[in-house]
Each structure stands twice: as C-alpha cells, then as structure tokens.
Design a protein around this motif. Structure first.
Motif, PDB file in Angstrom:
ATOM      1  N   VAL A   1      50.785 -35.499 -11.372  1.00 46.69           N
ATOM      2  CA  VAL A   1      49.428 -35.652 -10.829  1.00 46.69           C
ATOM      3  C   VAL A   1      48.533 -34.519 -11.313  1.00 46.69           C
ATOM      4  O   VAL A   1      47.360 -34.719 -11.662  1.00 46.69           O
ATOM      5  N   SER A   2      49.073 -33.306 -11.358  1.00 45.89           N
ATOM      6  CA  SER A   2      48.283 -32.163 -11.822  1.00 45.89           C
ATOM      7  C   SER A   2      47.893 -32.285 -13.285  1.00 45.89           C
ATOM      8  O   SER A   2      46.961 -31.633 -13.744  1.00 45.89           O
ATOM      9  N   HIS A   3      48.615 -33.141 -14.029  1.00 45.50           N
ATOM     10  CA  HIS A   3      48.303 -33.377 -15.445  1.00 45.50           C
ATOM     11  C   HIS A   3      47.494 -34.654 -15.646  1.00 45.50           C
ATOM     12  O   HIS A   3      47.357 -35.139 -16.780  1.00 45.50           O
ATOM     13  N   GLY A   4      46.971 -35.215 -14.555  1.00 44.53           N
ATOM     14  CA  GLY A   4      46.063 -36.349 -14.688  1.00 44.53           C
ATOM     15  C   GLY A   4      46.659 -37.720 -14.487  1.00 44.53           C
ATOM     16  O   GLY A   4      45.969 -38.731 -14.666  1.00 44.53           O
TER      17      GLY A   4
ATOM     18  N   ILE B   1      55.636 -34.130 -20.378  1.00 40.29           N
ATOM     19  CA  ILE B   1      54.247 -34.594 -20.326  1.00 40.29           C
ATOM     20  C   ILE B   1      53.895 -35.335 -21.617  1.00 40.29           C
ATOM     21  O   ILE B   1      53.236 -36.385 -21.592  1.00 40.29           O
ATOM     22  N   VAL B   2      54.363 -34.826 -22.737  1.00 39.10           N
ATOM     23  CA  VAL B   2      54.118 -35.492 -24.026  1.00 39.10           C
ATOM     24  C   VAL B   2      54.782 -36.861 -24.049  1.00 39.10           C
ATOM     25  O   VAL B   2      54.181 -37.854 -24.488  1.00 39.10           O
ATOM     26  N   VAL B   3      56.022 -36.925 -23.577  1.00 38.12           N
ATOM     27  CA  VAL B   3      56.741 -38.205 -23.562  1.00 38.12           C
ATOM     28  C   VAL B   3      55.998 -39.222 -22.697  1.00 38.12           C
ATOM     29  O   VAL B   3      55.810 -40.372 -23.096  1.00 38.12           O
ATOM     30  N   ILE B   4      55.584 -38.813 -21.508  1.00 39.65           N
ATOM     31  CA  ILE B   4      54.878 -39.729 -20.604  1.00 39.65           C
ATOM     32  C   ILE B   4      53.594 -40.234 -21.260  1.00 39.65           C
ATOM     33  O   ILE B   4      53.283 -41.434 -21.216  1.00 39.65           O
ATOM     34  N   ARG B   5      52.843 -39.328 -21.874  1.00 42.25           N
ATOM     35  CA  ARG B   5      51.585 -39.720 -22.514  1.00 42.25           C
ATOM     36  C   ARG B   5      51.827 -40.724 -23.643  1.00 42.25           C
ATOM     37  O   ARG B   5      51.115 -41.733 -23.762  1.00 42.25           O
ATOM     38  N   LYS B   6      52.841 -40.467 -24.474  1.00 45.49           N
ATOM     39  CA  LYS B   6      53.129 -41.360 -25.594  1.00 45.49           C
ATOM     40  C   LYS B   6      53.623 -42.725 -25.108  1.00 45.49           C
ATOM     41  O   LYS B   6      53.204 -43.771 -25.619  1.00 45.49           O
ATOM     42  N   VAL B   7      54.511 -42.717 -24.129  1.00 48.12           N
ATOM     43  CA  VAL B   7      55.057 -43.970 -23.616  1.00 48.12           C
ATOM     44  C   VAL B   7      53.971 -44.779 -22.908  1.00 48.12           C
ATOM     45  O   VAL B   7      53.915 -46.008 -23.031  1.00 48.12           O
TER      46      VAL B   7
ATOM     47  N   ALA C   1      67.746 -29.958 -21.427  1.00 42.87           N
ATOM     48  CA  ALA C   1      67.398 -28.704 -22.099  1.00 42.87           C
ATOM     49  C   ALA C   1      65.936 -28.646 -22.528  1.00 42.87           C
ATOM     50  O   ALA C   1      65.481 -27.612 -23.022  1.00 42.87           O
ATOM     51  N   GLU C   2      65.185 -29.726 -22.325  1.00 45.55           N
ATOM     52  CA  GLU C   2      63.794 -29.754 -22.773  1.00 45.55           C
ATOM     53  C   GLU C   2      62.847 -29.258 -21.685  1.00 45.55           C
ATOM     54  O   GLU C   2      63.154 -29.320 -20.489  1.00 45.55           O
ATOM     55  N   ALA C   3      61.679 -28.804 -22.098  1.00 45.42           N
ATOM     56  CA  ALA C   3      60.719 -28.179 -21.186  1.00 45.42           C
ATOM     57  C   ALA C   3      59.814 -29.209 -20.514  1.00 45.42           C
ATOM     58  O   ALA C   3      59.755 -30.379 -20.919  1.00 45.42           O
ATOM     59  N   LEU C   4      59.080 -28.736 -19.503  1.00 45.20           N
ATOM     60  CA  LEU C   4      58.151 -29.595 -18.779  1.00 45.20           C
ATOM     61  C   LEU C   4      57.064 -30.145 -19.696  1.00 45.20           C
ATOM     62  O   LEU C   4      56.676 -31.312 -19.602  1.00 45.20           O
ATOM     63  N   ASP C   5      56.572 -29.307 -20.596  1.00 43.79           N
ATOM     64  CA  ASP C   5      55.537 -29.762 -21.530  1.00 43.79           C
ATOM     65  C   ASP C   5      56.028 -30.929 -22.379  1.00 43.79           C
ATOM     66  O   ASP C   5      55.256 -31.825 -22.732  1.00 43.79           O
ATOM     67  N   ASP C   6      57.329 -30.920 -22.713  1.00 47.71           N
ATOM     68  CA  ASP C   6      57.900 -32.022 -23.489  1.00 47.71           C
ATOM     69  C   ASP C   6      57.840 -33.323 -22.694  1.00 47.71           C
ATOM     70  O   ASP C   6      57.575 -34.395 -23.246  1.00 47.71           O
TER      71      ASP C   6
ATOM     72  N   MET D   1      46.594 -34.035 -21.279  1.00 47.05           N
ATOM     73  CA  MET D   1      46.428 -34.700 -19.988  1.00 47.05           C
ATOM     74  C   MET D   1      46.926 -36.148 -20.048  1.00 47.05           C
ATOM     75  O   MET D   1      46.952 -36.753 -21.111  1.00 47.05           O
ATOM     76  N   LEU D   2      47.282 -36.680 -18.898  1.00 46.80           N
ATOM     77  CA  LEU D   2      47.876 -38.013 -18.833  1.00 46.80           C
ATOM     78  C   LEU D   2      46.849 -39.119 -18.571  1.00 46.80           C
ATOM     79  O   LEU D   2      47.209 -40.296 -18.529  1.00 46.80           O
ATOM     80  N   CYS D   3      45.599 -38.740 -18.373  1.00 50.93           N
ATOM     81  CA  CYS D   3      44.480 -39.689 -18.374  1.00 50.93           C
ATOM     82  C   CYS D   3      44.696 -40.917 -17.487  1.00 50.93           C
ATOM     83  O   CYS D   3      44.494 -42.053 -17.906  1.00 50.93           O
ATOM     84  N   GLY D   4      45.135 -40.686 -16.258  1.00 47.41           N
ATOM     85  CA  GLY D   4      45.258 -41.782 -15.308  1.00 47.41           C
ATOM     86  C   GLY D   4      46.466 -42.678 -15.492  1.00 47.41           C
ATOM     87  O   GLY D   4      46.513 -43.781 -14.930  1.00 47.41           O
ATOM     88  N   ALA D   5      47.447 -42.239 -16.287  1.00 45.92           N
ATOM     89  CA  ALA D   5      48.658 -43.040 -16.473  1.00 45.92           C
ATOM     90  C   ALA D   5      49.317 -43.318 -15.125  1.00 45.92           C
ATOM     91  O   ALA D   5      49.452 -42.412 -14.300  1.00 45.92           O
ATOM     92  N   LYS D   6      49.711 -44.568 -14.894  1.00 45.58           N
ATOM     93  CA  LYS D   6      50.330 -44.945 -13.629  1.00 45.58           C
ATOM     94  C   LYS D   6      51.843 -44.744 -13.723  1.00 45.58           C
ATOM     95  O   LYS D   6      52.508 -45.397 -14.528  1.00 45.58           O
ATOM     96  N   VAL D   7      52.355 -43.844 -12.915  1.00 44.05           N
ATOM     97  CA  VAL D   7      53.756 -43.424 -13.021  1.00 44.05           C
ATOM     98  C   VAL D   7      54.512 -43.731 -11.733  1.00 44.05           C
ATOM     99  O   VAL D   7      54.034 -43.418 -10.633  1.00 44.05           O
ATOM    100  N   LEU D   8      55.678 -44.325 -11.881  1.00 41.65           N
ATOM    101  CA  LEU D   8      56.607 -44.552 -10.772  1.00 41.65           C
ATOM    102  C   LEU D   8      57.822 -43.650 -11.002  1.00 41.65           C
ATOM    103  O   LEU D   8      58.388 -43.638 -12.104  1.00 41.65           O
TER     104      LEU D   8
END
Length: 218
Positions: free
Chosen positions: A25-28, A113-119, A106-111, A1-8
């Motif tokens: 949004v569905s991932h938090g 979500i991981v990138v957004i969470r790490k960044v 070529a990367e998946a949606l799950d990838d 989950m993205l735990c409230g990460a603010k994304v533009l």
C-alpha cells in the motif's frame, strides 16, 4: 510505484501478511483482500477482482492454494513468495502450475515491488537464478525425450505397417492388405507409437522416412 495495482495476499502468518499489505500500500498498490486458507481465498476472489495474487509458499497447503488461486482468478498474475533458490523441484512445480513471477527468500523488498509492478502489467518476471533453473529443466526434458535412432528395433510386421502409415492407409486398409484383423493392426500401431515416442499416426508417418530402409515395398 505500483500505481493502484490490485493485490490479494495469501499467507497464514498474520504478522507477515499485515506487514506485506502495509508495504505494498505504501508503494501505491490497493490490497483487495487477505487470505490464509482455501475458503478465505475463494471469498476474496469472489468479492474482488485482483490483478496480482501473492502466495507465500511457506503457508500450510500452499500448493493447493496456488492451484486454487490460478483456477479461480485466471486473469490475475500469481507471484509466489518465500521460495528457496535451492529448491529446484518447487520452482519447477510453480512454473508448471502457471505462475507469473517469483520472489526468492534471498531477494530484497525492492525486488518484490518490481515483480508486482511487472506482473500487474501482464509480464512474466523471474530472477536469473530462476531462469537458469527453468532452462536447466527444459534441457533435461529435451535430453530425456525418446528419439528414434540406431537403437530402435522394429519387427518386420511393424516396418510393414509403418510404411503403410507413411502413405496414409487406414487401419481397415492395412488389415485388408495384410490379411489380418483390424484389432491386430490397432495393436501394432499402438506398439509403433510407443516405440517411436510419438502420440499420433501423423507423427509416426513423419518419422518413417528417417527410420525405414530406402527401399521398403508395401
């Protein structure tokens, strides 16, 4: 989950932009805004404080938008989307601009979500494909860097001046010792720096020991 990460989200395709917003949004995550050109991007940055900015590189004027995103919101981590793993030049340009993450076509949606969470957590993240390209680029730059060696040819005057730089003499002191004008010394020093592939007198002096003959009277 993205735990409230603010994304533009920056994308000029309304369908894809809306879909991406719904997914994060569905991932938090919290979508602070969407943009499709420079004015909408700046408006969103002024009105919100995004933690992560997603820039689709297939958007018109994407490189300009990428630069504006990095300049206008330096505290945010910028992730580029839609980049082809075969486009080495675009990948390198994004790295040089200062992006914090990549999501290849070529990367998946799950990838993603991981990138957004790490960044969002302040990390830099890219796939092994991106890492290999960037390492290859660094290796190429290193091999192209000018290094003084056997092929370096210095004039007798340049050797004299380099030996004086090594002991820390100023342009005025060198001019006095050689009985030449100061501007002539400056020209010789500039030529030396260019030949040695360095940008300062100190760097030239540091190289002098490996270049000059063992006995080189000043």
């Amino acid at each position: 989950m993205l735990c409230g990460a603010k994304v533009l989200i920056v994308d000029d395709c309304t369908l894809y932009r809306d879909y991406l917003a719904a997914v994060v949004v569905s991932h938090g995550a919290v979508v602070t805004g969407v943009a499709w050109d420079c004015s909408s991007l700046l408006a969103c940055v002024d009105a919100t404080t995004p933690g992560v900015i997603l820039v689709d590189m297939r958007t018109r004027d994407s490189e300009m938008l990428l630069r504006r995103a990095l300049q206008s919101s330096p505290a945010a981590g910028v992730v580029v989307l839609g980049v082809s793993g075969d486009d080495e030049s675009e990948i390198v340009r994004c790295a040089e601009a200062g992006v914090a993450g990549y999501h290849l076509r070529a990367e998946a949606l799950d990838d993603l979500i991981v990138v957004i969470r790490k960044v969002a957590a302040g990390e830099f993240l890219c796939s092994p494909v991106i890492s290999a390209i960037l390492l290859h680029r660094l290796s190429s730059l290193a091999s192209q860097r000018q290094k003084p060696g056997r092929d370096l040819v210095l004039t007798a005057r340049e050797i004299q001046i380099l030996s004086m730089l090594e002991v820390g003499l100023s342009n005025q002191e060198i001019a006095a010792r050689l009985c030449i004008a100061v501007h002539t010394v400056k020209n010789h020093v500039h030529s030396l720096l260019t030949k040695l592939g360095v940008s300062s007198r100190a760097q030239a002096a540091a190289l002098a020991r490996t270049i000059l003959p063992d006995e080189n009277p000043i």
